[in-house]
Structures are given as structure tokens and as C-alpha cells.
Design an enzyme around this catalytic site. Sequence first.
Site, short mmCIF file in Angstrom:
data_model
loop_
_atom_site.label_atom_id
_atom_site.label_comp_id
_atom_site.label_asym_id
_atom_site.label_seq_id
_atom_site.Cartn_x
_atom_site.Cartn_y
_atom_site.Cartn_z
N GLU A 92 7.74 -1.50 -10.80
CA GLU A 92 9.05 -2.77 -10.87
C GLU A 92 9.67 -2.72 -11.99
O GLU A 92 10.70 -2.92 -12.18
CB GLU A 92 7.99 -4.10 -10.85
CG GLU A 92 7.84 -4.64 -9.53
CD GLU A 92 6.74 -3.83 -8.57
OE1 GLU A 92 6.25 -3.10 -9.31
OE2 GLU A 92 6.54 -4.04 -7.48
N HIS B 56 -1.21 -13.53 -5.55
CA HIS B 56 0.00 -13.19 -4.48
C HIS B 56 0.46 -14.43 -3.99
O HIS B 56 1.25 -14.57 -3.13
CB HIS B 56 -0.55 -12.45 -3.26
CG HIS B 56 -0.89 -10.88 -3.70
ND1 HIS B 56 -2.11 -10.63 -4.39
CD2 HIS B 56 -0.10 -9.77 -3.55
CE1 HIS B 56 -2.13 -9.59 -4.60
NE2 HIS B 56 -0.90 -8.88 -4.18
#
Lengths: 446, 351
Positions: B81, B150
Site C-alpha cells: 500500500e 478490518h
Amino acid sequence: MKNMLTTISNALCRITGRNVLLIDLSEYVNVTSLATPTLAQTLRQPPKPPPVGPRAPAAAQLVSAQTDRLDGPGTSVVVSRSFADFTSQATFDIKKCDVHRLEEAPPLKAELTRDQGLQYYRVMQTVRRMELKADQLYKQKIIRGFCHLYDGQEACAVGIEAAINPSDHLITAYRAHGYTYTRGIAVKEILAELTGRKGGVAKGKGGSMHMYAPHFYGGNGIVGAQVPLGAGIALACQYQGNNQVCVSLYGDGAANQGQLFEAFNMAALWKLPCVFVCENNKYGMGTSVERASASTDYYKRGDYIPGIRVDGMDVLCVREATRFAADHCRSGKGPIIMELQTYRYHGHSMSDPGVSYRTRDEIQEVRSKSDPITMLKERMLSNNMASVEEFKEIDVAIRKEVEEAAQFATSDPEPPLEELCNHLFSNDLPLEVRGTNPWVQLKSVS
Amino acid sequence: MAASVRCFLRSGKVRHYSLNGYCYMMVRDALNQAMDEELERDERVFLLGEEVAQYDGAYKVSRGLWKKYGDKRIMDTPITEMGFTGIAVGAAMAGLRPICEFMTFNFSMQAIDQVINSAAKTYYMSAGRQSVPIVFRGPNGASAGVGAQHSQCFAAWYASCPGLKVVSPWSAEDAKGLLKSAIRDDNPVVFLENELMYGVPFEMSEESQSKDFTIPIGKAKVERQGTHVTLATHSRYVSFCLDAAAVLAKEGIECEVINLRTIRPLDVECIETSVMKTNHLVTVEGGWPQFGVGAEICARIMEGPAFNYLDAPATRVTGVDIPMPYAKILEDNSLPQIKDIIFSIKKTLNV
């Protein structure tokens, strides 16, 4: 547009030593939008050519006149000896570069013309004097906050710029004043940015680490963040098919950052035209390379990416290696890493005396044996490419330029308070910004 | 009939259906259509992220795009990322218009430095020399059973940063119009989707089927008119608020439901106008309570003219102040339910 062409033309002049007239740079002018009014401020004042001396023979004028107009930079130089006395071009031996995963290496010889030599000298000396002036201003508390000086490393910035085109791209970390200059911004705008005045390249809003120019993306404060950005700029070059490369610089301290390896991976995978340059000045702040890195062969750290290790104190070595690297990228072979072995005379920043982790002897030794400006000057003198007086005159002119720039930087007013909230968004309608308390509603325009 | 045929022809392979002459589209397909149209319109637009190309998107939002546009415009990235976000920001600086997808915004934390320091602040630091036209998009907030790492909502974190625009669509029309606006915007936009909304179908108005349909960033929408209480909410909770409003209507309580659409800049005027009419305010969100979207709305209302119109303190309905647990019963009780909204409204109205 015209102003941008002039800026690019000036940068090209500075490096090539000739007044190059760039008629149409439309293929260089890319879609990065720049607010037009600020472009007017990017016009660098070219250094006034020193007056022609009394003993200058007509032949000497011919030298300068042949390339271009007399009012451009690098065109007329005082000569107290006739043109016939000087060697116009010489070839120098340069240090061999160590290579990693490469069959070929940069050449062992570099050609230098008189004009080029004087130009490189001029630019390096300007960067040197500018940085020393910044040191002075910082000690007078006229510059505040962060100030990371580049003196000692001039050969890197100048060598790289000499080997790439103004249409190529460059991004570096916070030790950026030298690159801001080589990429086309006037000394006075750089110093005025350091002193936080409205005449600064970022109108006083950026500071030392946030200076920008066409095809120069700063000036980045977060260690290592500029490297993926550079890979992204290279992606844009590849995407647009414009044969440009991006030079993405970082230091020996940043060389251990994870995001670098992420960028290396994608650059290699997608064959991005990116030259990753590690300016290894032996210390990441106060930590020597041996104490920070398990492997100090920074040119090999890209693993599957080819690398070159270069003498970063020799402007010709840097130039040849950068040419080699840029060619590698332009030919579609993908990224390449270039480690420039260099040295900074100052500490990490102005708040670091720079002697707690290294000895004064070490600094002195580099200064006396490997100073990039001295090396170039001695090369030219010993090959009869220029005279001592010429160099003195250039020094005088530069001192004057830097002095005037400092004058400007100390006398220019600070940005007006109305500017406080401007430039939040590009191309947007004006908006209201909350101030320090609910009754203060400030205005922001793009 | 004509509308549904047109809808079919426009959508091509996109899943939609028409019912009684109205065109319906799921949120994921609206997002897909928005990206497709913008990719077609401007060559500089491209999409990068994990699994966006050959996998058709982790949540199938980019289905079909790689087949249509190829490797150059739709790029699969490695699972890095920080690296690919930096690359996307650099590409935006150099003239392209990237759409950077985070598989979920939880992973954006690895790249948050590039979003904030390299993207959001650059136009200001450069005094307008360097713009960064980029969209960061992906699912935000809780899903179903995915656990603490998450499930975080990032609306408040990103919305506190000057230089960013933060958008949170609810319906398919919101998704399409706002994503198109975000892509056309010359500034960094954080586009917060919601995984649980991807498969929800919404009616698409005539107007929204045009290739130039955009919804302005920074303007909220009143989804339901009311007189007794203002519900200010975003994303999935707009549905919950509308459901709560339907239940309360039977009891004679008329709720005005405001779909914020944009978190930054917040459309405070819309909320103020509504509060000055209803005299009561309840904010509803999925994120954590402390320093959240609701907290900001309450502070702004207090500082503005609407404060004098409040008949009771404003109430915030938020997620529970804990990391998201896994077990279904615990997860269900970690997020606002319709009954919580109804309860809060009644408490605020003192009924």
C-alpha cells in the site's frame, strides 16, 4: 506558458553554458497545472555578465558572440588573455564506477568544454555561496525552523542536471536547495522562501523543505516518501510515452525505508523509467552508515535492479554516470540505482553542529582533498582551460548575486494575512475556513 | 418501457433491472459505470490497486474494466500500500488522474502518510504550484464478521485534514454522481464506500443515466422531509434512519433525514436549516463516538445560529467505543441498530 519556456530556457543555459533558445517546448510542458500568476516569479534573473576588461582582445568577444546574444548567462566572460591561449576542450580521466548486474559501465573518460566547465563551476559555486548565506542568515535567526544545507554535495546536483533534460523530472528529500536552483529557481526566491517572505518560491508557505518548480517536485519532509512519488512520476512518463525519465533521490538514511523497496519492486516489475539516486554522504543525521545499514553497498540494495556506485565529488563522474543511467531507462530497460558517494560539510541541519559523530579532521580532509568545486577549478587551470582571474571574477559576480538575493530575502515583506487560507484546493470555488474561534471565518481561494 | 430499455442499453453488461418502468442499479454497478465513463472520457484517468484488473476487483466493483481498457489503464499492484499509494500520488503530480483503490480503508493506514503528507498538503505547501488530482476509494467501516482489524471507519480521521475532500455516498445514484465528481476534481478526494451497500439496488433517476451526471461535492441531500427531529447521517445509516423514520411515522413522529453525502466539507447549512425547523438533532454513524463525525456536527451546531433553536441537547448515535468483536451477537451490538436510533430519537424528543 511563455514564462515557463523562459524558465526552462534559463535552466538549460545554466547547465550547458550556452544561451539556448527553445522555440517550442510544448512536448515538455506537461499537464501539471501551475497557477499562471506565480510563473512570473519563477523567472530567474540571469547573473549580469562581468564587464568586458580593458585588455580583452576582439577575438575573445568572438568566442562568446558566436553562440548567442551577449545578454544571456554564460555567454560573455572577461578574458585577460586572448582566446587562443585557452584550451577549448579537454578529456579527463574519471574514476571507474562499480557496477551491479550490469554488463557495461559508464565511461572512464569525460569530455569537458571550456564553456561547460565554467558553467558547472558557476552553478556549483552559486549553490555553495547560497548555502553559506543561508547558514549565516540562520545564525542571525532570520531563517527559522528546518534548514538542511547542501554544501559539499554540489557535484551531485550539478552533474545530474548536466546529464538530463529540463523536460525530465526530479524529486528529492529535504536537502533540496541545490536542486531547487539547478531546476530553475532564482537564488533570491530560494532565500526568500527560507526567510518566509512573499517573494519566496512558495510564497513563504512552504519553507526550506517544500520548494517546487516545473518538473521538480520538491523538497519532501518525510524521509523516503519521495521515492515512491518519483516512481509514480516515472509511471506518468511511461504512460504518456514522452521519453522522459524521473530522477528520484534519497539519502543513505532513507535507503533502509520499506517504501523504497516497495517502489523498487513496482518500478522493476513495470519497467518504469526511474533513476533512483542514493546520495550517500556517510551519515543519516548522526548515525554513520555502518551503524544504520546491514549492507552499505547502497547501489546493490535494489537487488534485481542494476546499480552503479559513483564518485559523487566529481561533477564529471556524476554527469557521465547519470547519462549512462538515463540512457538505460530511456531504452526501456527499466529502473536503475545510482549511489553517489558524497559528503556534507554541515551537520544534518542547522541545529546539528555535525562534530559529535564525526571528527573535524575528517571534514577538513574532505574539504582539502575532495572538494568538488576546487577539483573542477584545478582541472581547468592545469589544462589551461581558464585563468585564475576568470574564476575570481565569477566568484565576485556570484557573491554579488547572493548578497543581493539575501538583501531581497531580508527586506521583502512577509506574506499578507489574507493569504493564510489560500491554496487549499486547486480550481475550486472560494470557500470559508474556520479560524481559531467560531467568530473568525476566513476566506480561501484556489 | 423506454426508460428501462435505455437503462439496459446504457448499462451493457452491468447488472441492473427494470421494474415498472424504473431503472434499478446496485451500488457496485453504479460505481463501475462511473469509473467506466470517466475512463472513457479522459485518457489520463487510470485505476490501480490490488486485484482491480484480472480479478475484476476484490468486491467486483471494477468488473469488466480491465477487459475493456487493458493493462495500461487498469493496473494490478502488489500488496504494498505505501508503495503504490506513493506511486499513485506521484503520477497525479506529474499529470495523470489516478484512482487509487484500497481493498479496504483499514489498509490505507499503511499508506496514510502518502495520503496526508504527500497528497493533501502539497497544494498548500507549494502555494498553488503543484496540484494532486487523485481519488482514493474503497470500502470503509464495518462489514460482516471480519473482526477488529478490518472494520474501522476512517471518516473522522480523514475528514479532520485540511486539503482533503471526504465523500461518503449512500445510494447508487450518490455513488455514481459523487465518484464522477471526485474523479473530475483537481484535488485529493477520499471516497468512502461501504461493502454492505455494494449489492443493494436503488432506483436510478432519468438524469443519473447521463454520462455527464455529477453530484456536487459538499452538498447534503434531504432524503425525507420531517418536522419533529433532524437525523444527520451518512452511508449505510441513511437506510437505517429511513427505516426508523418509517416506524416512527406510524406513531406520529416525522423525522427529517439528511444524507450528508460529503463529510468534508460538511454541509452545515443544510443541517442548520433543518434544525431550525425541527428543533431537535440526532446524528447517526457507524464510526466510534470520540472525536467523530457526530461530535463535529454537534460542535458546529453549537457554534452556529441553529443552537438557539434546539429544544434539547443534540444526540449522537454511534458505534460502540470498542474494537469490533467477531461473534455475531457481539458484532450486532457494536453498531447502531434501528431500535437504537428510535430510542435515541424518543429520548431527544422526550417522549
